[in-house]
Write a protein that holds these residues in place. Structure first.
Motif, PDB file in Angstrom:
ATOM      1  N   ASN A 138      41.311  23.869 -17.842  1.00 55.87           N
ATOM      2  CA  ASN A 138      41.867  24.789 -18.348  1.00 55.87           C
ATOM      3  C   ASN A 138      42.339  26.116 -17.748  1.00 55.87           C
ATOM      4  N   ALA A 139      41.145  26.456 -16.713  1.00 51.04           N
ATOM      5  CA  ALA A 139      41.537  27.699 -15.679  1.00 51.04           C
ATOM      6  C   ALA A 139      42.577  27.395 -14.919  1.00 51.04           C
ATOM      7  N   LEU A 140      42.591  26.265 -14.303  1.00 50.79           N
ATOM      8  CA  LEU A 140      43.300  26.046 -13.151  1.00 50.79           C
ATOM      9  C   LEU A 140      45.030  25.579 -13.571  1.00 50.79           C
ATOM     10  N   LEU A 141      45.347  25.203 -14.675  1.00 52.67           N
ATOM     11  CA  LEU A 141      46.503  24.449 -15.040  1.00 52.67           C
ATOM     12  C   LEU A 141      47.220  25.776 -15.761  1.00 52.67           C
ATOM     13  N   GLU A 142      48.360  25.622 -15.701  1.00 44.75           N
ATOM     14  CA  GLU A 142      49.305  26.529 -16.586  1.00 44.75           C
ATOM     15  C   GLU A 142      49.719  26.076 -17.783  1.00 44.75           C
ATOM     16  N   ASP A 143      49.932  26.828 -18.657  1.00 43.81           N
ATOM     17  CA  ASP A 143      50.207  26.563 -20.038  1.00 43.81           C
ATOM     18  C   ASP A 143      51.615  26.191 -19.844  1.00 43.81           C
ATOM     19  N   GLY A 144      52.309  25.207 -20.612  1.00 52.37           N
ATOM     20  CA  GLY A 144      53.596  24.891 -20.770  1.00 52.37           C
ATOM     21  C   GLY A 144      54.134  23.972 -19.724  1.00 52.37           C
ATOM     22  N   LYS A 145      53.194  23.587 -18.610  1.00 51.51           N
ATOM     23  CA  LYS A 145      53.712  22.896 -17.483  1.00 51.51           C
ATOM     24  C   LYS A 145      53.002  21.641 -17.547  1.00 51.51           C
ATOM     25  N   LEU A 146      53.762  20.489 -17.057  1.00 52.68           N
ATOM     26  CA  LEU A 146      53.358  19.303 -17.165  1.00 52.68           C
ATOM     27  C   LEU A 146      52.737  18.772 -15.808  1.00 52.68           C
ATOM     28  N   ARG A 187      43.650  15.820 -10.580  1.00 46.07           N
ATOM     29  CA  ARG A 187      42.563  15.564  -9.493  1.00 46.07           C
ATOM     30  C   ARG A 187      42.696  16.354  -8.274  1.00 46.07           C
ATOM     31  N   ARG A 188      43.938  16.496  -7.894  1.00 52.72           N
ATOM     32  CA  ARG A 188      43.991  17.049  -6.475  1.00 52.72           C
ATOM     33  C   ARG A 188      43.597  18.693  -6.732  1.00 52.72           C
ATOM     34  N   LYS A 220      40.422  20.283  -4.777  1.00 51.38           N
ATOM     35  CA  LYS A 220      40.886  21.344  -3.756  1.00 51.38           C
ATOM     36  C   LYS A 220      40.141  22.743  -4.153  1.00 51.38           C
ATOM     37  N   PHE A 221      40.177  22.990  -5.470  1.00 48.62           N
ATOM     38  CA  PHE A 221      39.096  24.076  -6.026  1.00 48.62           C
ATOM     39  C   PHE A 221      37.627  24.016  -5.711  1.00 48.62           C
ATOM     40  N   LEU A 222      37.113  22.696  -5.935  1.00 50.30           N
ATOM     41  CA  LEU A 222      35.746  22.412  -5.816  1.00 50.30           C
ATOM     42  C   LEU A 222      35.479  22.500  -4.578  1.00 50.30           C
ATOM     43  N   LYS A 223      36.395  22.117  -3.267  1.00 48.96           N
ATOM     44  CA  LYS A 223      36.010  21.956  -2.002  1.00 48.96           C
ATOM     45  C   LYS A 223      36.097  23.175  -1.215  1.00 48.96           C
ATOM     46  N   GLY A 224      36.850  24.315  -1.982  1.00 51.03           N
ATOM     47  CA  GLY A 224      37.197  25.877  -1.451  1.00 51.03           C
ATOM     48  C   GLY A 224      35.981  26.204  -1.057  1.00 51.03           C
TER      49      GLY A 224
END
Length: 61
Positions: free
Chosen positions: A34-42, A49-50, A54-58
Motif C-alpha cells: 500500500n505504501a510503495l504502489l501508486e493508486d490508479g496504476k496497474l 515483488r521487485r 528493492k525496498f527491503l534490501k535498501g
C-alpha cells in the motif's frame, strides 16, 4: 529457439494496488504494498515483488 521476453511480459496479468495488497502472495507485506504502489496504476505480481524486495534490501540512513 529464441524466446520473446517482451511478449511474455505484455501478457502477464496486471492488478491494482488494492488487489495486490489483498492477494495471498503479499498478505504479510500488505502495508508495504500500500505504501510503495501508486493508486490508479496497474502492476504485475513480478513487478510488485521487485519493488518490495528493492525496498527491503535498501540501506538504512
Amino acid at each position: 529457439m529464441a524466446t520473446k521476453k517482451g511478449a511474455a511480459a505484455a501478457e502477464a496479468p496486471t492488478f491494482e494496488k488494492k488487489q495486490l495488497a489483498a492477494c495471498q502472495d503479499f498478505r504479510e507485506q500488505a502495508d508495504l504494498v500500500n505504501a510503495l504502489l501508486e493508486d490508479g496504476k496497474l502492476y504485475t505480481k513480478d513487478e510488485t515483488r521487485r519493488l518490495v524486495n528493492k525496498f527491503l534490501k535498501g540501506q538504512v540512513k
